[in-house]
Design a protein around this motif. Structure first.
Motif, PDB file in Angstrom:
ATOM      1  N   VAL A  76       0.860  -1.187   0.000  1.00 53.17           N
ATOM      2  CA  VAL A  76       0.000   0.000   0.000  1.00 53.17           C
ATOM      3  C   VAL A  76       0.892   1.231   0.000  1.00 53.17           C
ATOM      4  O   VAL A  76       1.770   1.364   0.860  1.00 53.17           O
ATOM      5  CB  VAL A  76      -0.938   0.046   1.231  1.00 53.17           C
ATOM      6  CG1 VAL A  76      -1.945   1.190   1.072  1.00 53.17           C
ATOM      7  CG2 VAL A  76      -1.669  -1.276   1.408  1.00 53.17           C
ATOM      8  N   ILE A  77       0.685   2.130  -0.952  1.00 51.38           N
ATOM      9  CA  ILE A  77       1.474   3.355  -1.042  1.00 51.38           C
ATOM     10  C   ILE A  77       0.533   4.555  -0.996  1.00 51.38           C
ATOM     11  O   ILE A  77      -0.448   4.612  -1.740  1.00 51.38           O
ATOM     12  CB  ILE A  77       2.297   3.404  -2.347  1.00 51.38           C
ATOM     13  CG1 ILE A  77       3.210   2.179  -2.451  1.00 51.38           C
ATOM     14  CG2 ILE A  77       3.124   4.686  -2.406  1.00 51.38           C
ATOM     15  CD1 ILE A  77       3.970   2.111  -3.765  1.00 51.38           C
ATOM     16  N   SER A  78       0.813   5.503  -0.129  1.00 52.45           N
ATOM     17  CA  SER A  78       0.026   6.735  -0.061  1.00 52.45           C
ATOM     18  C   SER A  78       0.522   7.708  -1.127  1.00 52.45           C
ATOM     19  O   SER A  78       1.726   7.827  -1.370  1.00 52.45           O
ATOM     20  CB  SER A  78       0.164   7.374   1.326  1.00 52.45           C
ATOM     21  OG  SER A  78      -0.471   6.585   2.303  1.00 52.45           O
ATOM     22  N   GLY A  79      -0.433   8.424  -1.748  1.00 51.15           N
ATOM     23  CA  GLY A  79      -0.034   9.363  -2.790  1.00 51.15           C
ATOM     24  C   GLY A  79      -1.203  10.148  -3.329  1.00 51.15           C
ATOM     25  O   GLY A  79      -2.213  10.350  -2.627  1.00 51.15           O
ATOM     26  N   PHE A  80      -1.100  10.555  -4.585  1.00 44.41           N
ATOM     27  CA  PHE A  80      -2.096  11.442  -5.191  1.00 44.41           C
ATOM     28  C   PHE A  80      -2.447  10.974  -6.611  1.00 44.41           C
ATOM     29  O   PHE A  80      -1.584  10.474  -7.340  1.00 44.41           O
ATOM     30  CB  PHE A  80      -1.567  12.873  -5.249  1.00 44.41           C
ATOM     31  CG  PHE A  80      -0.933  13.337  -3.968  1.00 44.41           C
ATOM     32  CD1 PHE A  80      -1.716  13.688  -2.878  1.00 44.41           C
ATOM     33  CD2 PHE A  80       0.448  13.395  -3.827  1.00 44.41           C
ATOM     34  CE1 PHE A  80      -1.143  14.090  -1.679  1.00 44.41           C
ATOM     35  CE2 PHE A  80       1.039  13.809  -2.645  1.00 44.41           C
ATOM     36  CZ  PHE A  80       0.237  14.161  -1.569  1.00 44.41           C
ATOM     37  N   SER A  81      -3.722  11.151  -6.971  1.00 46.33           N
ATOM     38  CA  SER A  81      -4.181  10.877  -8.333  1.00 46.33           C
ATOM     39  C   SER A  81      -5.224  11.913  -8.722  1.00 46.33           C
ATOM     40  O   SER A  81      -5.855  12.542  -7.855  1.00 46.33           O
ATOM     41  CB  SER A  81      -4.781   9.472  -8.445  1.00 46.33           C
ATOM     42  OG  SER A  81      -3.794   8.498  -8.642  1.00 46.33           O
ATOM     43  N   GLY A  82      -5.433  12.041 -10.029  1.00 45.40           N
ATOM     44  CA  GLY A  82      -6.404  13.022 -10.517  1.00 45.40           C
ATOM     45  C   GLY A  82      -5.788  14.414 -10.549  1.00 45.40           C
ATOM     46  O   GLY A  82      -4.658  14.632 -10.115  1.00 45.40           O
ATOM     47  N   GLY A  83      -6.526  15.362 -11.072  1.00 45.88           N
ATOM     48  CA  GLY A  83      -6.050  16.739 -11.068  1.00 45.88           C
ATOM     49  C   GLY A  83      -5.228  17.095 -12.287  1.00 45.88           C
ATOM     50  O   GLY A  83      -5.094  16.316 -13.237  1.00 45.88           O
ATOM     51  N   THR A  84      -4.640  18.284 -12.242  1.00 53.70           N
ATOM     52  CA  THR A  84      -3.947  18.853 -13.397  1.00 53.70           C
ATOM     53  C   THR A  84      -2.462  19.073 -13.178  1.00 53.70           C
ATOM     54  O   THR A  84      -1.759  19.496 -14.100  1.00 53.70           O
ATOM     55  CB  THR A  84      -4.594  20.205 -13.760  1.00 53.70           C
ATOM     56  OG1 THR A  84      -4.533  21.078 -12.622  1.00 53.70           O
ATOM     57  CG2 THR A  84      -6.059  20.025 -14.165  1.00 53.70           C
TER      58      THR A  84
END
Length: 367
Positions: A217-225
């Motif tokens: 499991v890795i925490s992070g970010f998806s979506g956006g510009t």
């Protein structure tokens, strides 16, 4: 007590039921491809273990591609003789695929040895892998089982198996290809990723790290510009990115249904752009699907939860096509285990973990 006349009638008819229980007829004595390790078929351009798109191919085209014995069963609903080959009672660990198109159908832990003489399973791999339709041939009312991708005949579904489902998927061995767990291809095929956002990623990460079958499991970010945004940038709420976790899991130990059940258990999917005191689009409830199978599985569980009024308000979880995943800074990874004494961990994350452990107590990793 069974009457003597009824018992004698049953014994007289028993051989007929054994021969015709699974297939339409037994006029062909096909050579089974039982336990054959097949990962590709050069003469079949539609065969794939990864492509889940539906196939609409004419029987005339299939007849040019498939061996005659497989065509007879898969496209003409014929059957092979019972006790053909070794697949019906083999206990090798691995995965079973449609011999026509390569679609994943069953795992070996869903198989059991029955006395019918055909490979028998108590559960299919996922909701899309097999479809059903009534079969009233030979004066019997049965349920025909077909491949969910190419529509080929596999066998029949009966309500006479042991627990936990009470179902018996009675399959023709010739309709199945098998890849054992020891093969490198099967190891690769058994691993899948899904990206989920359920508010603060510290909470979601801490839960899934304890689910049996989850590899990483890795925490992070998806979506956006914004490409590869920082935590500070995402916190402004102007990037369009969501705090998410990328979950890598072993499909032989868990599946999308379970992943999503955990997801909808440990966060509130009815609050728009908010989880508790965390407010903003970066905390939205979201599933980033990588393929149609993930999208359909997500749609299915959302519809089911809404139809059953599990929550007091409608689910607002968004389904967004996966584009990219950007890991968060190192200090965000494994945050709960590294900061258990901090107030946020005690007051917010710990209760979520306890709820998960109570509901999914039989699915926890062994420590």
């Amino acid at each position: 007590m069974i009457k003597l006349h009824s018992l004698l009638t049953f014994l007289a008819l028993f051989p007929f039921f054994v021969v015709t229980a699974c297939g339409q007829s037994s006029s062909h004595n096909q050579k089974s491809n039982a336990m054959e390790q097949v990962s590709h078929k050069p003469n079949n351009p539609y065969y794939s273990h990864t492509d889940t798109s539906k196939l609409t191919i004419s029987d005339a085209e299939w007849k040019k591609i498939l061996p005659p014995d497989l065509y007879a069963v898969a496209r003409e609903a014929d059957t092979e003789r019972a006790f053909t080959g070794t697949m019906w009672n083999d206990e090798t660990k691995g995965t079973y695929y449609c011999a026509v198109c390569g679609y994943k159908l069953f795992k070996s832990n869903q198989k059991f040895t029955s006395s019918c003489g055909w490979p028998s399973f108590f559960e299919q791999d996922n909701k899309e892998s097999i479809t059903f339709k009534p079969d009233n041939s030979f004066g019997m009312q049965r349920t025909e089982a077909n491949c969910g991708r190419c529509g080929s005949h596999l066998g029949h579904l009966f309500d006479d198996s042991p627990a936990p489902t009470g179902k018996r998927y009675c399959m023709n061995a010739i309709s199945l290809d098998f890849i054992p767990d020891t093969s490198s291809e099967n190891s690769k095929l058994n691993t899948e990723k899904i990206v989920l956002g359920g508010g603060c990623y510290w909470c979601v990460e801490a839960v899934y790290e304890n689910l049996d079958g989850v590899i990483k499991v890795i925490s992070g970010f998806s979506g956006g510009t914004v490409a590869n945004p920082s935590y500070e940038e995402v916190c402004t709420g102007t990037t369009g990115a969501a705090e998410v976790v990328e979950i890598t899991y072993d499909k032989t130990k868990t599946n999308l249904d379970e992943i999503f059940k955990v997801f909808f258990t440990v966060h509130d999917p009815t609050t728009l752009n908010r989880q508790g005191a965390d407010v903003g689009t970066q905390y939205r409830s979201v599933i980033f699907y990588r393929n149609e199978q993930q999208k359909k599985a997500a749609e299915s569980i959302i519809n089911e939860l809404n139809n059953k009024n599990v929550y007091n308000s409608p689910i607002v979880t968004t389904l967004e096509s996966f584009k990219a995943f950007y890991p968060a800074e190192d200090y965000h990874q494994n945050y709960f285990n590294n900061n258990k004494e901090k107030p946020y961990c005690k007051m917010v994350i710990q209760p979520k973990i306890e709820k998960f452990e109570k509901i999914f107590k039989d699915r926890l990793k062994k420590k």
